[in-house]
Design a protein around this motif. Structure first.
Motif, short mmCIF file in Angstrom:
data_model
loop_
_atom_site.label_atom_id
_atom_site.label_comp_id
_atom_site.label_asym_id
_atom_site.label_seq_id
_atom_site.Cartn_x
_atom_site.Cartn_y
_atom_site.Cartn_z
N THR A 164 0.85 5.67 0.04
CA THR A 164 0.05 6.96 0.04
C THR A 164 0.90 8.08 0.39
N PRO A 175 -10.11 4.71 -2.30
CA PRO A 175 -9.31 4.53 -3.41
C PRO A 175 -9.29 5.45 -4.61
N TRP A 190 -3.97 7.20 -2.01
CA TRP A 190 -3.69 5.89 -1.63
C TRP A 190 -3.97 5.01 -2.58
N SER A 191 -3.36 4.02 -2.76
CA SER A 191 -3.50 2.78 -3.41
C SER A 191 -2.65 1.41 -3.15
N SER A 192 -3.40 0.60 -3.14
CA SER A 192 -2.69 -0.78 -2.95
C SER A 192 -2.42 -1.36 -4.27
N GLY A 239 -7.01 1.38 5.04
CA GLY A 239 -6.10 1.72 3.91
C GLY A 239 -4.66 1.19 4.64
N VAL A 267 -9.23 5.62 3.67
CA VAL A 267 -8.83 6.17 2.46
C VAL A 267 -10.04 5.95 1.48
N CYS A 283 0.83 -1.22 -0.09
CA CYS A 283 -0.02 0.06 0.01
C CYS A 283 0.88 1.16 -0.21
#
Length: 236
Positions: free
Chosen positions: A132, A157, A217-219, A174, A155, A130
């Motif tokens: 951010t 997405p 934020w991203s996974s 997140g 968060v 993850c």
């Protein structure tokens, strides 16, 4: 306050097998560096340079990545070690590379490294996939202001992400936790799932609260997620 950072980096990454068949997910590269490096660099920019990596799947590749950069190495056992990474004029990274088993659940991994947190009241924790741009100092301040067992980054997405839903209230957990070491006593063993068995019940009891982050934020769950992040890094 200097807090240790625990990173869960032992999962198989089965949702993105195109990439994780040959390498552990935290070593997937973005902008020339592994996911793990980006995560550690974020914490380091906030002054946190001591890391405990919970390893499992293809752990030797992660160990090799750090050993190639280390100027100091100490072995705890045949499968766990400590190393220090020089970073020019910046504070070195102190990294514990701990074997927590290939098939251990996330809560079980945390339980297995609990001895490294015996002298601590609080610690930081996140997942090894993850990214951010959150201000972690603000989140930590928020945590100590409210004095709960835990705080997590809440968060939304990025559009196009595999978790994205076009709704104003589509917020999810997140990672990027601030946690009391008291939660370690709640973990029963290797089969304990951190979110489902520990975090979610604490959220329902208002003992683990959200710190809302409206920025990036991203996974990395899919190839598409990876491509979205790469485009963001390139300013596309």
């Amino acid at each position: 306050m200097l807090l240790k950072v625990v990173i869960l980096a032992g999962g198989r990454g089965t949702r993105i097998l195109e990439l994780t068949k040959f390498r552990p997910k935290p070593l997937i590269e973005l902008a020339g560096y592994p996911l793990l490096w980006h995560i550690m660099n974020l914490y380091s920019r906030h002054g946190f340079n001591e890391f405990i990596l919970c390893l499992g799947y293809k752990q030797e590749m992660i160990k090799e990545y750090f050993l190639e950069k280390a100027y100091k190495v100490k072995k705890f056992s045949s499968s766990s070690l400590y190393c220090e990474i020089a970073r020019g004029d910046l504070q070195p990274w102190r990294v514990y590379l701990i074997d927590t088993g290939e098939d251990t659940e996330t809560g079980g991994r945390l339980k297995r490294i609990s001895k490294y947190l015996e002298k601590d009241e609080y610690f930081l924790l996140t997942y090894g996939d993850c990214l951010t741009d959150a201000n972690l100092a603000d989140e930590i301040y928020y945590h100590f202001k409210h004095r709960k067992l835990g705080t997590y980054l809440s968060v939304r997405p990025y559009p196009g992400h595999s978790y994205f839903k076009d709704s104003d209230d589509c917020y999810l957990c997140g990672g990027y936790f601030v946690l009391s070491t008291k939660i370690l006593k709640l973990i029963e063993g290797d089969k304990t799932h951190l979110h489902n068995d520990i975090i979610e019940p604490l959220i329902q009891e208002n003992k683990c609260i959200p710190y809302i982050h409206k920025g990036f934020w991203s996974s990395v769950e899919t190839i598409k997620d990876k491509q979205i992040i790469e485009n963001i890094f390139k300013g596309i």
